[in-house]
Design a protein around this motif. Structure first.
Motif, PDB file in Angstrom:
ATOM      1  N   PHE A   1     -24.921 -25.878  21.501  1.00 45.14           N
ATOM      2  CA  PHE A   1     -24.515 -26.500  22.769  1.00 45.14           C
ATOM      3  C   PHE A   1     -25.246 -27.829  22.986  1.00 45.14           C
ATOM      4  O   PHE A   1     -24.742 -28.717  23.651  1.00 45.14           O
ATOM      5  CB  PHE A   1     -24.786 -25.565  23.953  1.00 45.14           C
ATOM      6  CG  PHE A   1     -23.890 -24.376  23.980  1.00 45.14           C
ATOM      7  CD1 PHE A   1     -22.616 -24.450  24.528  1.00 45.14           C
ATOM      8  CD2 PHE A   1     -24.303 -23.166  23.454  1.00 45.14           C
ATOM      9  CE1 PHE A   1     -21.779 -23.354  24.548  1.00 45.14           C
ATOM     10  CE2 PHE A   1     -23.480 -22.064  23.470  1.00 45.14           C
ATOM     11  CZ  PHE A   1     -22.203 -22.147  24.015  1.00 45.14           C
ATOM     12  N   ARG A   2     -26.430 -27.945  22.432  1.00 45.99           N
ATOM     13  CA  ARG A   2     -27.198 -29.187  22.553  1.00 45.99           C
ATOM     14  C   ARG A   2     -26.796 -30.181  21.468  1.00 45.99           C
ATOM     15  O   ARG A   2     -26.743 -31.390  21.695  1.00 45.99           O
ATOM     16  CB  ARG A   2     -28.694 -28.882  22.455  1.00 45.99           C
ATOM     17  CG  ARG A   2     -29.584 -30.066  22.717  1.00 45.99           C
ATOM     18  CD  ARG A   2     -31.052 -29.606  22.750  1.00 45.99           C
ATOM     19  NE  ARG A   2     -31.924 -30.550  23.370  1.00 45.99           N
ATOM     20  CZ  ARG A   2     -32.021 -30.801  24.669  1.00 45.99           C
ATOM     21  NH1 ARG A   2     -31.244 -30.183  25.513  1.00 45.99           N
ATOM     22  NH2 ARG A   2     -32.868 -31.680  25.135  1.00 45.99           N
ATOM     23  N   GLU A   3     -26.539 -29.651  20.286  1.00 48.77           N
ATOM     24  CA  GLU A   3     -26.280 -30.505  19.125  1.00 48.77           C
ATOM     25  C   GLU A   3     -24.849 -31.012  19.041  1.00 48.77           C
ATOM     26  O   GLU A   3     -24.596 -32.066  18.469  1.00 48.77           O
ATOM     27  CB  GLU A   3     -26.626 -29.737  17.845  1.00 48.77           C
ATOM     28  CG  GLU A   3     -28.095 -29.374  17.753  1.00 48.77           C
ATOM     29  CD  GLU A   3     -28.374 -28.186  16.848  1.00 48.77           C
ATOM     30  OE1 GLU A   3     -27.448 -27.708  16.149  1.00 48.77           O
ATOM     31  OE2 GLU A   3     -29.535 -27.725  16.850  1.00 48.77           O
ATOM     32  N   SER A   4     -23.904 -30.268  19.597  1.00 49.27           N
ATOM     33  CA  SER A   4     -22.491 -30.628  19.474  1.00 49.27           C
ATOM     34  C   SER A   4     -21.887 -30.939  20.840  1.00 49.27           C
ATOM     35  O   SER A   4     -21.752 -30.055  21.685  1.00 49.27           O
ATOM     36  CB  SER A   4     -21.713 -29.477  18.820  1.00 49.27           C
ATOM     37  OG  SER A   4     -20.321 -29.692  18.947  1.00 49.27           O
ATOM     38  N   ASN A   5     -21.506 -32.189  21.004  1.00 49.19           N
ATOM     39  CA  ASN A   5     -20.853 -32.599  22.248  1.00 49.19           C
ATOM     40  C   ASN A   5     -19.558 -31.819  22.457  1.00 49.19           C
ATOM     41  O   ASN A   5     -19.220 -31.438  23.578  1.00 49.19           O
ATOM     42  CB  ASN A   5     -20.588 -34.109  22.237  1.00 49.19           C
ATOM     43  CG  ASN A   5     -20.120 -34.594  23.587  1.00 49.19           C
ATOM     44  OD1 ASN A   5     -20.722 -34.286  24.615  1.00 49.19           O
ATOM     45  ND2 ASN A   5     -19.037 -35.352  23.591  1.00 49.19           N
ATOM     46  N   THR A   6     -18.830 -31.531  21.381  1.00 44.04           N
ATOM     47  CA  THR A   6     -17.567 -30.788  21.474  1.00 44.04           C
ATOM     48  C   THR A   6     -17.810 -29.379  22.007  1.00 44.04           C
ATOM     49  O   THR A   6     -17.092 -28.907  22.893  1.00 44.04           O
ATOM     50  CB  THR A   6     -16.887 -30.726  20.084  1.00 44.04           C
ATOM     51  OG1 THR A   6     -16.710 -32.059  19.613  1.00 44.04           O
ATOM     52  CG2 THR A   6     -15.561 -30.006  20.154  1.00 44.04           C
TER      53      THR A   6
ATOM     54  N   GLN B   1     -15.770 -27.172  30.244  1.00 46.89           N
ATOM     55  CA  GLN B   1     -14.361 -27.051  30.646  1.00 46.89           C
ATOM     56  C   GLN B   1     -14.018 -25.601  30.990  1.00 46.89           C
ATOM     57  O   GLN B   1     -13.336 -25.336  31.981  1.00 46.89           O
ATOM     58  CB  GLN B   1     -13.433 -27.573  29.545  1.00 46.89           C
ATOM     59  CG  GLN B   1     -13.448 -29.084  29.456  1.00 46.89           C
ATOM     60  CD  GLN B   1     -12.660 -29.611  28.273  1.00 46.89           C
ATOM     61  OE1 GLN B   1     -12.333 -28.882  27.332  1.00 46.89           O
ATOM     62  NE2 GLN B   1     -12.372 -30.905  28.312  1.00 46.89           N
ATOM     63  N   LEU B   2     -14.517 -24.665  30.202  1.00 44.66           N
ATOM     64  CA  LEU B   2     -14.199 -23.255  30.445  1.00 44.66           C
ATOM     65  C   LEU B   2     -14.818 -22.719  31.744  1.00 44.66           C
ATOM     66  O   LEU B   2     -14.288 -21.801  32.342  1.00 44.66           O
ATOM     67  CB  LEU B   2     -14.623 -22.397  29.250  1.00 44.66           C
ATOM     68  CG  LEU B   2     -13.744 -22.568  28.018  1.00 44.66           C
ATOM     69  CD1 LEU B   2     -14.377 -21.894  26.807  1.00 44.66           C
ATOM     70  CD2 LEU B   2     -12.343 -22.023  28.260  1.00 44.66           C
ATOM     71  N   ILE B   3     -15.943 -23.297  32.150  1.00 44.66           N
ATOM     72  CA  ILE B   3     -16.521 -22.859  33.432  1.00 44.66           C
ATOM     73  C   ILE B   3     -16.032 -23.737  34.581  1.00 44.66           C
ATOM     74  O   ILE B   3     -16.447 -23.546  35.734  1.00 44.66           O
ATOM     75  CB  ILE B   3     -18.068 -22.795  33.397  1.00 44.66           C
ATOM     76  CG1 ILE B   3     -18.703 -24.165  33.226  1.00 44.66           C
ATOM     77  CG2 ILE B   3     -18.540 -21.793  32.356  1.00 44.66           C
ATOM     78  CD1 ILE B   3     -20.211 -24.189  33.479  1.00 44.66           C
TER      79      ILE B   3
END
Length: 186
Positions: free
Chosen positions: A168-173, A180-182
């Motif tokens: 979650f920290r390493e990948s912007n995607t 988006q899901l929350i």
């Protein structure tokens, strides 16, 4: 002589100029002590007891999210409540955590004297420790009575905090998918 918790509350009532002997306040010190012990019962819990072995083998390597976990905590600066919700996600690496355990982890740390920034980090670190996930994300949004009832008296302010670990920290995607899901990103 050390005072008991109810005796301390009795002294607080006196310090406020109240009469702890009046009818409406006779049992207040005992009730207040019991309430405070309940509100802070997270100190009596630990991560191993909360998880209780509820890790299950799974081939799933996609994001797992539990949204809108209500939380109630006490500001360590004013002993006033802050109330909100946590969103917790992790990316499994061979094991998934029993669903209710995520909510129990949130509660264990929320039921201690806290600041929201530390609470967010404690939840993320605990989920990471238990699951050994490829990544963990936690977002908390809360209203703080210390801002609403006193001080600046801002009734509509909400504090948002986040901690992103691993993927979650390493990948912007990955981070954007979570947000988006929350419902926190457009």
């Amino acid at each position: 002589m050390t005072l008991s918790l109810p005796q301390h509350y009795r002294e607080i009532l006196k310090g406020l100029g109240e009469d702890p002997e009046r009818e409406g306040l006779l049992d207040t010190p005992k009730r207040a002590a019991k309430a405070m012990q309940y509100l802070c019962h997270g100190y009596e819990q630990n991560l191993d007891e909360i998880v209780n072995g509820a890790l299950f083998a799974s081939d799933n390597d996609e994001m797992v999210i539990l949204k809108d976990i209500e939380l109630y905590s006490l500001c360590e600066h004013h002993l006033l409540p802050f109330i909100g919700k946590a969103h917790v996600a992790y990316i499994p690496t061979g094991k998934v955590l029993g669903l209710s355990k995520l909510a129990r982890i949130v509660d264990m740390y929320a039921r201690r004297l806290q600041i929201q920034e530390n609470l967010t980090r404690q939840i993320a670190d605990a989920v990471q420790q238990v699951t050994q996930a490829a990544g963990v994300a936690v977002v908390i949004e809360a209203k703080h009575m210390c801002m609403m009832m006193r001080g600046v008296e801002k009734q509509n302010s909400t504090m948002n905090t986040s901690v992103m670990l691993g993927a979650f920290r390493e990948s912007n995607t990955t981070r954007m998918e979570f947000l988006q899901l929350i419902g926190r990103s457009k």
